[in-house]
Each structure stands twice: as C-alpha cells, then as structure tokens.
Design an enzyme around this catalytic site. Structure first.
Site, PDB file in Angstrom:
ATOM      1  N   HIS A   1       0.824  -0.888   0.080  1.00 33.64           N
ATOM      2  CA  HIS A   1       0.105  -0.032   0.004  1.00 33.64           C
ATOM      3  C   HIS A   1       0.954   1.244   0.072  1.00 33.64           C
ATOM      4  O   HIS A   1       0.590   2.185  -0.585  1.00 33.64           O
ATOM      5  CB  HIS A   1      -0.915   0.030   1.081  1.00 33.64           C
ATOM      6  CG  HIS A   1      -1.747  -1.132   1.106  1.00 33.64           C
ATOM      7  ND1 HIS A   1      -1.780  -2.025   2.252  1.00 33.64           N
ATOM      8  CD2 HIS A   1      -2.974  -1.350   0.884  1.00 33.64           C
ATOM      9  CE1 HIS A   1      -2.604  -2.857   2.253  1.00 33.64           C
ATOM     10  NE2 HIS A   1      -3.499  -2.270   1.279  1.00 33.64           N
TER      11      HIS A   1
ATOM     12  N   LEU B   1       3.184  -9.144  -1.149  1.00 33.15           N
ATOM     13  CA  LEU B   1       2.711  -8.746   0.142  1.00 33.15           C
ATOM     14  C   LEU B   1       1.152  -8.659   0.338  1.00 33.15           C
ATOM     15  O   LEU B   1       0.420  -8.201  -0.886  1.00 33.15           O
ATOM     16  CB  LEU B   1       3.220  -7.267   0.227  1.00 33.15           C
ATOM     17  CG  LEU B   1       4.802  -7.259   0.385  1.00 33.15           C
ATOM     18  CD1 LEU B   1       5.199  -5.766   0.884  1.00 33.15           C
ATOM     19  CD2 LEU B   1       5.388  -8.307   1.487  1.00 33.15           C
ATOM     20  N   SER B   2       0.359  -8.980   1.303  1.00 34.51           N
ATOM     21  CA  SER B   2      -0.972  -9.051   1.425  1.00 34.51           C
ATOM     22  C   SER B   2      -1.463  -8.875   2.697  1.00 34.51           C
ATOM     23  O   SER B   2      -0.600  -9.512   3.662  1.00 34.51           O
ATOM     24  CB  SER B   2      -1.563 -10.484   0.808  1.00 34.51           C
ATOM     25  OG  SER B   2      -2.754 -10.658   1.254  1.00 34.51           O
TER      26      SER B   2
END
Ligand code: PAF
Length: 279
Positions: free
Chosen positions: A35, A182-183
């Site tokens: 993000h 990435l999560s």
C-alpha cells in the site's frame, strides 16, 4: 507533514474543495509496504494525496472474513503519514451506507470468473464502493495495485464505461525476497504455511517460462499446475492463463498474457499473478 484524519463525507468535501489536483488510494487498511508503494506513486501525480480506509461489507460474502478482517487504524495512520499521504478518509459503515445500498454497479460478465466465481457478488461490492468513493473524493488520479489484477481491470472498465474523468494508475505488486506477494492476508499464515506460500509465485513464474519457451497448450499447463499445487496440499480455486488486455482465456494469437492464481493454504486464500509477453 501531518496526516489529516477525516471520518465524515461533509468535512472531507469541504476540505477537498480547496484542492485542484488529488491522487487517491482506496484501501481496506491493515497497511503494508504494498500500500505504501501506492502512496509513494500517488505523490508523483498530485500535490494532495488522499487515502481511504474502509472495510467494505458489500464486497464480503456471507462466510468470508469481514468480522475478523484486521482493523489497525492507529498503525495505518502512522504509516500513511510517513509515506506522505495528506489526508485519510476513515468512514464508518453507517457513514458510507446510511440506508441500504440498493443501487449497485453491475460489473461486466468477467466479474463472475476467476475470483468472482468463488466470491459471487464480490466485484459488485467493489465497483459500488469505488464509485461512491470516487464521487466523494473526486480525484484526478486513482491508484490500484496489480496484485488484484481482475479488480484493476474492472475499475478501468468502470471508469471507461461511465466516462469518469479519472486516470487510473497501476502499482506493481510488492514482494518479499522469497517472491511472496505482500498481502494483508499473509498475517493469517502459520510459519510453515508462509514457507509454502512462496510456491504460488514460483509456479506462476514457471508457467510464464514454459509459455515463453514455446508451449502454447495453455489449458494443459493450467491443469498440470493446478494438480501440482493440489498434490502439495493447496486448495486451488483457479490457475488461468489469460489475455492481459481483455482478461479472456488466452489463445494462440494473444501476445500480452497474464497468468493468475488463487489458492488456499488452510483457511487463507492467496492470490497472485504474473504478466508476460510472447513474441
Ligand atoms: O483492494 C481493496 O483493498 C478494495 O477492494 C478496495 C479497492 C479498497 C475497495 O474496497
């Protein structure tokens, strides 16, 4: 620069009335470096970077992880401030949906395939909330990650078909050194599941290599890869080689391809994709 935290629509609109150039990054919070990369990208496009944090009930199915979805507002705000966001919009569910949201965006049929096949109604919920957020923030630019490739595709269609004056920018998927994308959902994985999770991207890379070496039997590659992961204990939702331009199943004429996968480690559903081209 201090991050302004604004939870209501009226105050946000009043604050944004002074801004000419807004780049917007919608999120559901529980922010990670993926993000923050989108925030950094947004900075390149506008003086005013607005993020939103809203866990949107409309896009969760009845037996999905809405109630358990991690809500980490204080930590998220610190990260947003460090990454260079100016404003974060943090509405409650009743601020976004004061009455039942009976008007919905119906996305194109592609929304019923891939992730939409296992999550009926998911992309209606995404498209509807993104349309609302776009109308509230009225950005010139909006940034979405490529990890959710199908979501990005549907948002581009939303903007195109409804003539929204918003430029959509795609941010590259951020990965751990192992290749694992990435999560927020990686946080649900046990140590051994996380180790195994690396295999998802490795499998997609093998698929891309295989195709680039001349194998055009896409449906056979999909079946073999899916069987391979299943044997290793994964529950595979799909592995699919598609046109990166139309998201239709790839055929021999397509040059720009994307291999997409969704598979579960235990209860945790991971998705990833890789774009590649063939000569
Ligand atoms: O990708 C997400 O986090 C969500 O689907 C989005 C775009 C913020 C809409 O709720």
């Amino acid at each position: 620069m201090t991050l302004e935290i604004i939870p209501d629509i009226a105050s946000l609109r009043a604050r944004l009335a002074q801004e000419k150039n807004i780049a917007f990054v919608p999120t559901m919070g529980n922010l990670h470096a993926g993000h923050l990369h989108l925030i950094a990208l947004a900075r390149q496009y506008a003086d005013c970077v607005v993020a939103s944090i809203f866990v949107n009930p409309l896009q969760f199915g009845a037996n999905e992880d809405l109630d358990n979805y991690p809500r980490t507002l204080a930590a998220d705000c610190e990260k947003l401030e460090t990454a260079g966001a100016n404003i974060v919009f943090t509405p409650t569910v009743s601020e976004m949906y004061p009455t039942a949201q009976t008007m919905r965006i119906t996305p194109p049929p592609i929304a019923n395939e891939l992730c939409g096949a296992a999550r009926p109604g998911h992309f209606d919920g995404v498209a509807t909330v993104v349309m609302k957020l776009f109308n509230i923030v009225q950005p010139q630019v909006a940034i979405f990650g490529k990890k959710d490739f199908q979501q990005l595709f549907i948002i581009r269609e939303l903007v195109r078909q409804f003539n929204l004056p918003i430029q959509i920018i795609a941010g590259e998927t951020q990965r751990e050194e192992s290749g694992l994308a990435l999560s927020s959902r990686n946080g649900y994985l046990s140590a051994s599941q996380k180790l195994e999770a690396q295999r998802l991207y490795r499998t997609l890379k093998l698929i891309a290599d295989n195709v680039q070496q001349g194998n055009r039997d896409y449906r056979a590659i999909e079946t073999q890869s899916s069987q391979y992961l299943t044997q290793l204990g994964w529950m595979v939702d799909y592995i699919s080689i598609r046109s990166a331009l139309t998201l239709m199943p790839a055929n021999a004429e397509d040059r720009n391809l994307v291999a997409l996968a969704a598979a579960r480690q235990g209860k945790t559903r991971l998705i990833d994709n890789i774009e590649f081209s063939v000569a």
